[in-house]
Motif scaffolding. Structure first.
Motif, PDB file in Angstrom:
ATOM      1  N   GLN A  57       3.490  10.339  -9.507  1.00 15.43           N
ATOM      2  CA  GLN A  57       2.908  10.483 -10.844  1.00 15.43           C
ATOM      3  C   GLN A  57       2.091  11.770 -10.948  1.00 15.43           C
ATOM      4  N   LEU A  58       1.284  12.043  -9.922  1.00 13.93           N
ATOM      5  CA  LEU A  58       0.452  13.244  -9.946  1.00 13.93           C
ATOM      6  C   LEU A  58       1.304  14.511  -9.937  1.00 13.93           C
ATOM      7  N   ILE A  59       2.328  14.542  -9.103  1.00 14.39           N
ATOM      8  CA  ILE A  59       3.171  15.746  -9.013  1.00 14.39           C
ATOM      9  C   ILE A  59       3.915  15.985 -10.326  1.00 14.39           C
ATOM     10  N   LEU A  60       4.503  14.925 -10.889  1.00 24.49           N
ATOM     11  CA  LEU A  60       5.232  15.086 -12.150  1.00 24.49           C
ATOM     12  C   LEU A  60       4.305  15.481 -13.293  1.00 24.49           C
ATOM     13  N   LEU A  61       3.109  14.920 -13.313  1.00 25.44           N
ATOM     14  CA  LEU A  61       2.173  15.263 -14.376  1.00 25.44           C
ATOM     15  C   LEU A  61       1.719  16.712 -14.265  1.00 25.44           C
ATOM     16  N   GLY A  62       1.472  17.188 -13.041  1.00 28.69           N
ATOM     17  CA  GLY A  62       1.000  18.553 -12.888  1.00 28.69           C
ATOM     18  C   GLY A  62       2.066  19.601 -13.131  1.00 28.69           C
ATOM     19  N   ARG A  63       3.323  19.305 -12.786  1.00 24.65           N
ATOM     20  CA  ARG A  63       4.382  20.310 -12.889  1.00 24.65           C
ATOM     21  C   ARG A  63       5.211  20.193 -14.162  1.00 24.65           C
ATOM     22  N   ARG A  64       5.438  18.989 -14.631  1.00 22.93           N
ATOM     23  CA  ARG A  64       6.282  18.802 -15.809  1.00 22.93           C
ATOM     24  C   ARG A  64       5.596  18.076 -16.951  1.00 22.93           C
ATOM     25  N   GLY A  65       4.335  17.688 -16.759  1.00 26.69           N
ATOM     26  CA  GLY A  65       3.592  17.038 -17.833  1.00 26.69           C
ATOM     27  C   GLY A  65       4.111  15.671 -18.212  1.00 26.69           C
TER      28      GLY A  65
ATOM     29  N   SER B 222       0.824  -1.209   0.000  1.00 27.39           N
ATOM     30  CA  SER B 222       0.000   0.000   0.000  1.00 27.39           C
ATOM     31  C   SER B 222       0.861   1.264   0.000  1.00 27.39           C
ATOM     32  N   GLY B 223       1.955   1.256   0.762  1.00 33.96           N
ATOM     33  CA  GLY B 223       2.825   2.428   0.812  1.00 33.96           C
ATOM     34  C   GLY B 223       3.498   2.718  -0.521  1.00 33.96           C
ATOM     35  N   LEU B 224       4.017   1.663  -1.161  1.00 32.58           N
ATOM     36  CA  LEU B 224       4.670   1.864  -2.458  1.00 32.58           C
ATOM     37  C   LEU B 224       3.666   2.326  -3.517  1.00 32.58           C
ATOM     38  N   SER B 225       2.492   1.761  -3.496  1.00 33.20           N
ATOM     39  CA  SER B 225       1.476   2.166  -4.484  1.00 33.20           C
ATOM     40  C   SER B 225       1.065   3.616  -4.270  1.00 33.20           C
ATOM     41  N   THR B 226       0.892   4.014  -3.019  1.00 29.53           N
ATOM     42  CA  THR B 226       0.518   5.407  -2.733  1.00 29.53           C
ATOM     43  C   THR B 226       1.630   6.366  -3.140  1.00 29.53           C
ATOM     44  N   ALA B 227       2.883   6.016  -2.854  1.00 32.42           N
ATOM     45  CA  ALA B 227       4.003   6.880  -3.235  1.00 32.42           C
ATOM     46  C   ALA B 227       4.121   6.982  -4.758  1.00 32.42           C
ATOM     47  N   PHE B 228       3.910   5.865  -5.444  1.00 34.10           N
ATOM     48  CA  PHE B 228       3.985   5.881  -6.912  1.00 34.10           C
ATOM     49  C   PHE B 228       2.916   6.793  -7.504  1.00 34.10           C
ATOM     50  N   LEU B 229       1.691   6.676  -7.020  1.00 29.56           N
ATOM     51  CA  LEU B 229       0.622   7.519  -7.550  1.00 29.56           C
ATOM     52  C   LEU B 229       0.862   8.990  -7.219  1.00 29.56           C
ATOM     53  N   LEU B 230       1.368   9.282  -6.025  1.00 29.07           N
ATOM     54  CA  LEU B 230       1.619  10.674  -5.655  1.00 29.07           C
ATOM     55  C   LEU B 230       2.715  11.302  -6.524  1.00 29.07           C
TER      56      LEU B 230
END
Length: 483
Positions: free
Chosen positions: A105-113, A95-103
């Motif tokens: 992903q969201l940060i990179l997508l929002g800031r660097r696309g 659960s921790g690794l999956s949550t970190a991976f999704l987080l």
């Protein structure tokens, strides 16, 4: 210190009258829509990584929980297991690794696309209106919420939302329902412009804004002679500290070309400038006879000094060809619409010299291509070194390397202590009788300078060169000569 706040509304380029983004504007910048296959591949890569992180949970923890739930006493059955601690550790880690991976992903997508799948497939996400980063909440969170909602309907939901919805994009950009909800557009950075390369995006926006392909109307100059009934045209000759010297008129009543001050400014102060007198030219049929203008100190045809009575010489009865010295003004014949002024700085020729051949006309595109196929093509670097371009072409850089398609193309290394030039920066190719410049995906890019206009070269897209063009690559430059 005075602080100024700019409260003006930001102007977004590339929008129509209704505020919708225009696909043709993005295409003119060099942005290309992401191919459908790579879009799906990027989503599959991210899903596979997420499944691998969830594998301990799915393989070990979930079957154990199902067995405990089906038992008569679920809590007792679960607590009586010897591997209860292992199950708790696997569930926490997964659960921790999956949550970190999704987080991440969201940060990179929002800031660097970019996400893991987009980085592997050469895609980037931008805001469809501003062509900049999508933003965290709408560009990233909303998009992932729509994707997760599609998972509620197994198989059919992902198939409809991910695979089929991009086919119904009204703008035909390949934007699916998650992209429409998040105002996001996926672009291809492998074969197009990277929107997160600030330098190249700035050059591309400037190029489109200035519209380099627009041919502006030439304005007449005060130094331009105007033929009777014809329109004036500006004919530049050379540059000096005061600007551009145009084609000059003859001083009225003197027969001397131009202004000696302008000639001295071009040649250099303190250097005497000799201006050739205009020789006599026989009048065309139907024109009144004229006498040859004589400069002060010059001799007439008979060898005596010119006198005021020279203007009473009898007119010539029949037109005869006369030798014309360079730098003289020749009146146009009857029916002629225009004439080309000679250069001010050409040296005078003796009167007995043969008539010099006429200057060749400016070649058109076909003539330039023919001369390039059989002529000499040279590059003159800003250091003064000259590079001769062979039949195939040359590729330039700090340590250039040729590709499999570069037949008969020679690598030419260019010394650059500032390291502003890439190892393989750009190439000059001779293809089908044309001389072309091709950017090879360098870090600092290449710019074509033609007169006062500049155009950034798109990697992999050849651009035809002309004689006198300048290519800026990194901190260096090269002038193209085609003879």
């Amino acid at each position: 210190m005075i602080w100024e706040i700019d409260d003006r509304a930001r102007t977004i380029e590339g929008l129509d009258a209704d505020g919708r983004p225009r696909p043709e504007y993005a295409a003119s910048l060099g942005l290309r829509p992401a191919p459908f296959g790579r879009r799906v591949l990027a989503t599959v890569i991210e899903a596979v990584v997420l499944l691998l992180l969830q594998a301990p949970m799915l393989i070990v923890v979930v079957p154990a929980l199902n067995a405990a739930i089906l038992a008569a006493d679920p809590v007792g059955t679960l607590t009586s297991r010897d591997d209860l601690l292992l199950l708790a550790i696997l569930a926490a880690v997964s659960s921790g690794l999956s949550t970190a991976f999704l987080l991440v992903q969201l940060i990179l997508l929002g800031r660097r696309g970019v996400t893991l799948g987009k980085a592997c497939t050469g895609l980037r996400a931008v805001n469809v209106r501003t062509l900049e980063r999508p933003g965290f909440w709408r560009g990233a969170v909303v998009r992932y919420l729509v994707l997760c909602a599609s998972m509620l309907v197994p198989l059919l939901g992902p198939l409809l939302v991910i695979a089929l919805s991009p086919l119904f994009d009204p703008a035909r950009r390949g934007r699916g329902w998650p992209d429409l909800a998040a105002a996001v557009w996926l672009v291809d950075v492998k074969h197009g412009l990277n929107p997160y390369d600030d330098k190249r995006m700035r050059i591309a926006r400037k190029t489109v804004a200035t519209d380099l392909l627009d041919v502006k109307t030439e304005l007449p100059s005060l130094a331009t002679p105007v033929a009777a009934g014809g329109a004036g045209a500006y004919v530049p000759l050379a540059r000096n500290k005061g600007g551009v010297l145009g084609a000059v008129r003859s001083a009225p009543g003197t027969g001397i070309i131009g202004d000696t001050d302008a000639a001295e400014d071009e040649v250099g102060p303190g250097i005497p400038t000799t201006v050739a007198p205009a020789p006599f030219v026989a009048p065309a049929p139907g024109m009144p006879a004229a006498t040859p203008p004589v400069a002060p100190g010059a001799t007439a045809a008979g060898g005596s000094l010119a006198s005021p009575t020279a203007s009473s010489a009898p007119p010539v009865s029949a037109p005869t060809p006369a030798a014309v010295a360079p730098g003289a003004i020749v009146a146009p014949a009857a029916g002629a619409s225009s004439w080309t002024p000679p250069s001010l700085l050409e040296a005078p020729a003796p009167a007995a010299a043969a008539t010099p051949p006429a200057a060749p006309a400016v070649p058109d595109e076909a003539g330039a291509a023919a001369s390039a196929s059989s002529g000499v093509v040279e590059l003159t670097l800003d250091s003064g070194d000259t590079i001769s371009v062979p039949g195939g072409g040359v590729v330039l850089g700090r340590a250039p390397a040729t590709g499999p398609d570069d037949a008969d193309v020679l690598p030419v290394p260019v010394i650059d202590h500032t390291r502003s030039i890439s190892k393989t920066h750009w190439a000059v190719l001779r293809v089908d009788g044309r001389v072309q410049a091709v950017e090879r995906g360098s870090t600092n890019g290449s710019v074509l300078v033609r007169g006062t206009r500049e155009q950034a070269l798109v990697p992999g897209h050849p651009v035809d060169l002309r004689d006198g063009d300048t290519i800026r690559f990194g901190d260096r430059s090269a002038v193209v000569a085609i003879r």
